[in-house]
Scaffold this motif. Structure first.
Motif, PDB file in Angstrom:
ATOM      1  N   ASP A   1       0.880  -0.744   0.365  1.00 32.38           N
ATOM      2  CA  ASP A   1      -0.191   0.352  -0.387  1.00 32.38           C
ATOM      3  C   ASP A   1       1.030   1.239   0.138  1.00 32.38           C
ATOM      4  O   ASP A   1       2.067   0.874   0.436  1.00 32.38           O
ATOM      5  CB  ASP A   1      -0.847  -0.116   1.459  1.00 32.38           C
ATOM      6  N   LEU A   2       0.252   2.345  -0.372  1.00 27.97           N
ATOM      7  CA  LEU A   2       0.876   3.683  -0.313  1.00 27.97           C
ATOM      8  C   LEU A   2       2.193   3.752  -1.273  1.00 27.97           C
ATOM      9  O   LEU A   2       3.183   3.794  -0.524  1.00 27.97           O
ATOM     10  CB  LEU A   2       0.691   4.232   1.131  1.00 27.97           C
ATOM     11  N   VAL A   3       2.293   3.683  -2.175  1.00 28.87           N
ATOM     12  CA  VAL A   3       3.024   3.088  -3.064  1.00 28.87           C
ATOM     13  C   VAL A   3       3.376   4.174  -4.636  1.00 28.87           C
ATOM     14  O   VAL A   3       2.127   4.418  -5.375  1.00 28.87           O
ATOM     15  CB  VAL A   3       3.309   1.965  -4.423  1.00 28.87           C
ATOM     16  N   THR A   4       4.501   5.098  -5.087  1.00 31.14           N
ATOM     17  CA  THR A   4       4.854   5.934  -5.751  1.00 31.14           C
ATOM     18  C   THR A   4       6.093   5.270  -6.928  1.00 31.14           C
ATOM     19  O   THR A   4       7.076   4.904  -6.134  1.00 31.14           O
ATOM     20  CB  THR A   4       5.064   6.894  -5.987  1.00 31.14           C
ATOM     21  N   VAL A   5       5.412   5.047  -8.224  1.00 32.51           N
ATOM     22  CA  VAL A   5       6.464   4.946  -9.134  1.00 32.51           C
ATOM     23  C   VAL A   5       6.272   5.809 -10.141  1.00 32.51           C
ATOM     24  O   VAL A   5       5.905   6.512 -11.009  1.00 32.51           O
ATOM     25  CB  VAL A   5       6.163   3.402 -10.151  1.00 32.51           C
ATOM     26  N   SER A   6       7.848   6.476  -9.951  1.00 29.67           N
ATOM     27  CA  SER A   6       7.688   7.491 -10.916  1.00 29.67           C
ATOM     28  C   SER A   6       8.978   7.859 -12.106  1.00 29.67           C
ATOM     29  O   SER A   6      10.071   6.977 -11.917  1.00 29.67           O
ATOM     30  CB  SER A   6       7.571   8.606  -9.780  1.00 29.67           C
TER      31      SER A   6
ATOM     32  N   SER B   1      -8.903 -13.398  -5.362  1.00 31.98           N
ATOM     33  CA  SER B   1     -10.001 -14.459  -3.587  1.00 31.98           C
ATOM     34  C   SER B   1      -9.081 -13.792  -2.345  1.00 31.98           C
ATOM     35  O   SER B   1      -9.028 -13.446  -1.319  1.00 31.98           O
ATOM     36  CB  SER B   1      -9.671 -15.697  -3.593  1.00 31.98           C
ATOM     37  N   ALA B   2      -8.100 -12.487  -3.405  1.00 32.22           N
ATOM     38  CA  ALA B   2      -7.240 -12.123  -1.916  1.00 32.22           C
ATOM     39  C   ALA B   2      -8.085 -10.353  -1.520  1.00 32.22           C
ATOM     40  O   ALA B   2      -7.547  -9.543  -1.862  1.00 32.22           O
ATOM     41  CB  ALA B   2      -6.070 -11.159  -2.225  1.00 32.22           C
ATOM     42  N   THR B   3      -8.761 -11.076  -0.445  1.00 31.90           N
ATOM     43  CA  THR B   3     -10.020  -9.763  -0.184  1.00 31.90           C
ATOM     44  C   THR B   3      -8.979  -9.279   1.037  1.00 31.90           C
ATOM     45  O   THR B   3     -10.368  -7.545   0.771  1.00 31.90           O
ATOM     46  CB  THR B   3     -11.575 -10.330   0.404  1.00 31.90           C
ATOM     47  N   GLY B   4      -8.724  -9.776   1.655  1.00 35.25           N
ATOM     48  CA  GLY B   4      -7.276  -9.035   2.092  1.00 35.25           C
ATOM     49  C   GLY B   4      -6.759  -7.504   1.946  1.00 35.25           C
ATOM     50  O   GLY B   4      -6.381  -6.769   2.467  1.00 35.25           O
ATOM     51  N   ASP B   5      -6.990  -7.823   0.248  1.00 37.47           N
ATOM     52  CA  ASP B   5      -6.017  -6.450  -0.091  1.00 37.47           C
ATOM     53  C   ASP B   5      -7.160  -5.082  -0.693  1.00 37.47           C
ATOM     54  O   ASP B   5      -7.082  -4.318  -1.019  1.00 37.47           O
ATOM     55  CB  ASP B   5      -5.783  -6.757  -1.908  1.00 37.47           C
ATOM     56  N   ARG B   6      -8.706  -4.533  -0.059  1.00 38.17           N
ATOM     57  CA  ARG B   6      -9.296  -4.494   0.063  1.00 38.17           C
ATOM     58  C   ARG B   6      -8.891  -3.215   0.589  1.00 38.17           C
ATOM     59  O   ARG B   6      -9.002  -3.156   1.980  1.00 38.17           O
ATOM     60  CB  ARG B   6     -11.068  -4.721  -0.075  1.00 38.17           C
ATOM     61  N   GLY B   7      -9.078  -1.836  -0.041  1.00 40.99           N
ATOM     62  CA  GLY B   7      -8.916  -0.896   1.068  1.00 40.99           C
ATOM     63  C   GLY B   7      -7.483  -0.210   0.794  1.00 40.99           C
ATOM     64  O   GLY B   7      -7.005   0.475   2.205  1.00 40.99           O
ATOM     65  N   LYS B   8      -6.332  -1.423   0.469  1.00 40.85           N
ATOM     66  CA  LYS B   8      -5.181  -1.519  -0.083  1.00 40.85           C
ATOM     67  C   LYS B   8      -4.669  -1.085  -1.227  1.00 40.85           C
ATOM     68  O   LYS B   8      -5.063  -1.032  -2.282  1.00 40.85           O
ATOM     69  CB  LYS B   8      -4.035  -2.141   0.687  1.00 40.85           C
ATOM     70  N   LEU B   9      -3.311  -1.420  -1.725  1.00 38.84           N
ATOM     71  CA  LEU B   9      -3.153  -1.263  -2.801  1.00 38.84           C
ATOM     72  C   LEU B   9      -3.066  -0.606  -3.629  1.00 38.84           C
ATOM     73  O   LEU B   9      -3.438   0.008  -4.875  1.00 38.84           O
ATOM     74  CB  LEU B   9      -3.374  -2.458  -3.864  1.00 38.84           C
ATOM     75  N   ARG B  10      -3.091   0.188  -2.901  1.00 37.40           N
ATOM     76  CA  ARG B  10      -3.273   1.908  -3.496  1.00 37.40           C
ATOM     77  C   ARG B  10      -1.692   2.645  -4.047  1.00 37.40           C
ATOM     78  O   ARG B  10      -0.504   3.061  -3.298  1.00 37.40           O
ATOM     79  CB  ARG B  10      -3.670   3.130  -2.432  1.00 37.40           C
ATOM     80  N   VAL B  11      -1.540   3.167  -5.322  1.00 39.07           N
ATOM     81  CA  VAL B  11      -0.540   3.050  -6.489  1.00 39.07           C
ATOM     82  C   VAL B  11      -0.850   4.023  -7.592  1.00 39.07           C
ATOM     83  O   VAL B  11      -1.811   4.331  -7.877  1.00 39.07           O
ATOM     84  CB  VAL B  11       0.045   1.635  -7.174  1.00 39.07           C
ATOM     85  N   THR B  12       0.784   4.802  -7.594  1.00 36.47           N
ATOM     86  CA  THR B  12       0.541   5.792  -8.418  1.00 36.47           C
ATOM     87  C   THR B  12       1.615   5.327  -9.229  1.00 36.47           C
ATOM     88  O   THR B  12       3.226   5.541  -8.761  1.00 36.47           O
ATOM     89  CB  THR B  12       0.858   7.440  -7.238  1.00 36.47           C
ATOM     90  N   LEU B  13       1.015   5.711 -10.479  1.00 34.03           N
ATOM     91  CA  LEU B  13       2.429   5.601 -11.544  1.00 34.03           C
ATOM     92  C   LEU B  13       2.507   6.851 -12.410  1.00 34.03           C
ATOM     93  O   LEU B  13       1.066   7.133 -12.638  1.00 34.03           O
ATOM     94  CB  LEU B  13       1.616   3.851 -12.506  1.00 34.03           C
ATOM     95  N   HIS B  14       3.530   7.146 -12.564  1.00 30.65           N
ATOM     96  CA  HIS B  14       3.431   8.339 -13.474  1.00 30.65           C
ATOM     97  C   HIS B  14       4.321   9.057 -13.852  1.00 30.65           C
ATOM     98  O   HIS B  14       5.400   8.269 -13.409  1.00 30.65           O
ATOM     99  CB  HIS B  14       2.563   9.729 -12.420  1.00 30.65           C
ATOM    100  N   HIS B  15       4.725   9.819 -15.162  1.00 32.99           N
ATOM    101  CA  HIS B  15       6.107   9.627 -16.295  1.00 32.99           C
ATOM    102  C   HIS B  15       6.871   8.257 -16.360  1.00 32.99           C
ATOM    103  O   HIS B  15       7.796   8.751 -16.241  1.00 32.99           O
ATOM    104  CB  HIS B  15       6.874  11.077 -15.870  1.00 32.99           C
TER     105      HIS B  15
END
Length: 441
Positions: free
Chosen positions: A269-274, A292-306
């Motif tokens: 969670d909370l990842v930036t790839v730039s 089936s990885a329902t524990g990922d709900r609310g996580k895996l927040r990722v930004t991909l830019h440039h």
């Protein structure tokens, strides 16, 4: 006292040589514009994507002098990583570090890892579907493969702990053959590094994968699993050295040697790839590894830019569950290369795509850029396809009408953490010039 002409000419020539040598030394030793400053204590800007949320990402910026390391080989890198220690640390990689090396720095190849009688020809003979059938491999050769794979993993899997910054020194810093694994760690920065060829010597045959069976490999260039607050910036990730396209076919399937370039899974969670470059690879980036990885709900927040995705077949990215902001990226599909799709919209994902530019040959259509597996939504705006504006959502729904569920534009969230958003046209130019290792301004 006057110098003789020959002596004067000799001293003048030597002086010119000294001046030229000094100039060359300056060219060689003064870093390029990307390395004109010490980047090792840089921290993520407070608005730069998801990794800036909830306290931000500082990596090893708080490291004391005793925990700042410059490494030139695998042994030095392993010592600096400290087995995944959470002590704040800065690790500077100089030159090429080969993970397939023994403790004395001697290169190791696949034959050096093979043990317990493992041999590829014997493995193929043992598990040929025509005689073995569709059961999962077991027995002597599979056990030998596992033991051999464990020997390689001991060398090339490098655990990265919390509060760590890893940076490349200069434009030529390379980490070859390694799988950097950021597992259950927080606050990590990886920058200015060419990561190449996380080569699996011992792929496993999986008879029931995809209906026809397939080869499964073990290593990503970088793998985030349970990781939080991670900033990956100005890296280059590729299969350089051993492209899968050059591998043979066994059991009618390509004998793959590489997994992902960058996978973000298992509640990360909370990842930036730039400003990074992903190239010459099949499955580039997986965000969320299982429906089936329902524990990922609310996580895996990722930004991909440039970022630049060049000669990437698929998964740029493929997303499950996560809120993923994909903006100002450049996609290049060269003529004659294999291509399946770029953005994969999967279970409960919320992909917000803005101002991305795609370049493809004539046989690739705009409808090919997006693929859905149980996905329901895709927000897109400002897309350029071969220089022309397109609405990916409308094209996807029109092309797949009657065969798949339409995607809606409501992904349930709106990005707020981001820097300046360029137009797709401007980002296309800037990314082509500035993405990848050795290009930090």
């Amino acid at each position: 006292m006057r110098l003789g002409k020959s002596m004067a000419r000799g001293k003048g020539a030597r002086l010119r040589q000294v001046i030229i040598a000094a100039a060359l030394l300056g060219v060689l030793c003064v870093p390029a514009h990307a390395e004109a400053r010490d980047i090792s204590r840089d921290t993520l800007a407070p608005d730069d994507g998801w990794a800036a949320a909830e306290g931000g990402t500082t990596g090893g910026a708080a490291a004391d002098d005793a925990h700042v390391f410059t490494v030139t080989d695998r042994a030095g890198l392993v010592r600096a990583l400290g087995g995944g220690s959470d002590t704040p640390k800065i690790i500077k990689i100089a030159g090429t570090v080969d993970a397939n090396a023994d403790d004395d720095g001697h290169h190791l190849d696949c034959a050096d890892y093979a043990t317990d009688g493992y041999g590829l020809k014997k493995y193929l003979a043992a598990y040929d579907p025509r005689t073995w059938g569709s059961a999962k491999p077991s027995g002597e050769q599979e056990e030998a493969r596992q033991a051999s794979a464990a020997k390689q993993a001991e060398r090339i899997v490098l655990p990265v702990g919390s509060n760590t910054t890893i940076v490349g020194l200069g434009p030529g810093a390379v980490l070859k053959g390694a799988s950097l694994q950021i597992k259950n760690a927080d606050n990590v920065i990886v920058r200015n590094l060419d990561l190449r060829d996380a080569y699996d010597c011992f792929p496993v045959w999986q008879p029931n994968t995809g209906g026809l069976g397939d080869w499964k490999t073990a290593y990503d260039n970088i793998w985030l699993t349970g990781a939080t607050h991670v900033w990956i910036d100005h890296i280059t990730a590729s299969d350089k050295g051993h492209p899968d396209a050059d591998e043979p076919t066994y059991f009618a399937r390509n004998y793959l040697r590489h997994d992902g370039l960058l996978d973000i899974t298992n509640g990360s969670d909370l990842v930036t790839v730039s400003w990074s470059r992903f190239a010459d690879h099949d499955k580039a980036m997986l965000i969320g590894n299982s429906d089936s990885a329902t524990g990922d709900r609310g996580k895996l927040r990722v930004t991909l830019h440039h970022n630049e995705f060049e000669s990437v077949v698929q998964r740029a990215p493929r997303v499950r569950f996560g809120q993923v902001y994909v903006y100002d990226n450049r996609y290049e599909v060269p003529e004659g290369t294999e291509y399946r799709y770029s953005m994969g919209v999967s279970t409960e994902s919320g992909v917000y795509a803005e101002n991305n530019a795609f370049h493809t040959p004539g046989h690739v259509e705009a409808a090919d850029l997006v693929k859905s597996w149980n996905g329901t939504a895709l927000h897109q705006t400002g897309t350029l396809f071969n220089g022309y504006p397109v609405d990916l959502l409308a094209i996807y729904n029109a092309y797949n009408s009657g065969s798949e569920r339409d995607l809606t534009a409501d992904v349930g969230w709106t990005p707020t953490l981001h820097g300046k958003i360029d137009s797709a046209e401007a980002a296309d130019r800037e990314v082509a010039r500035g993405a990848g290792a050795g290009r930090i301004p």
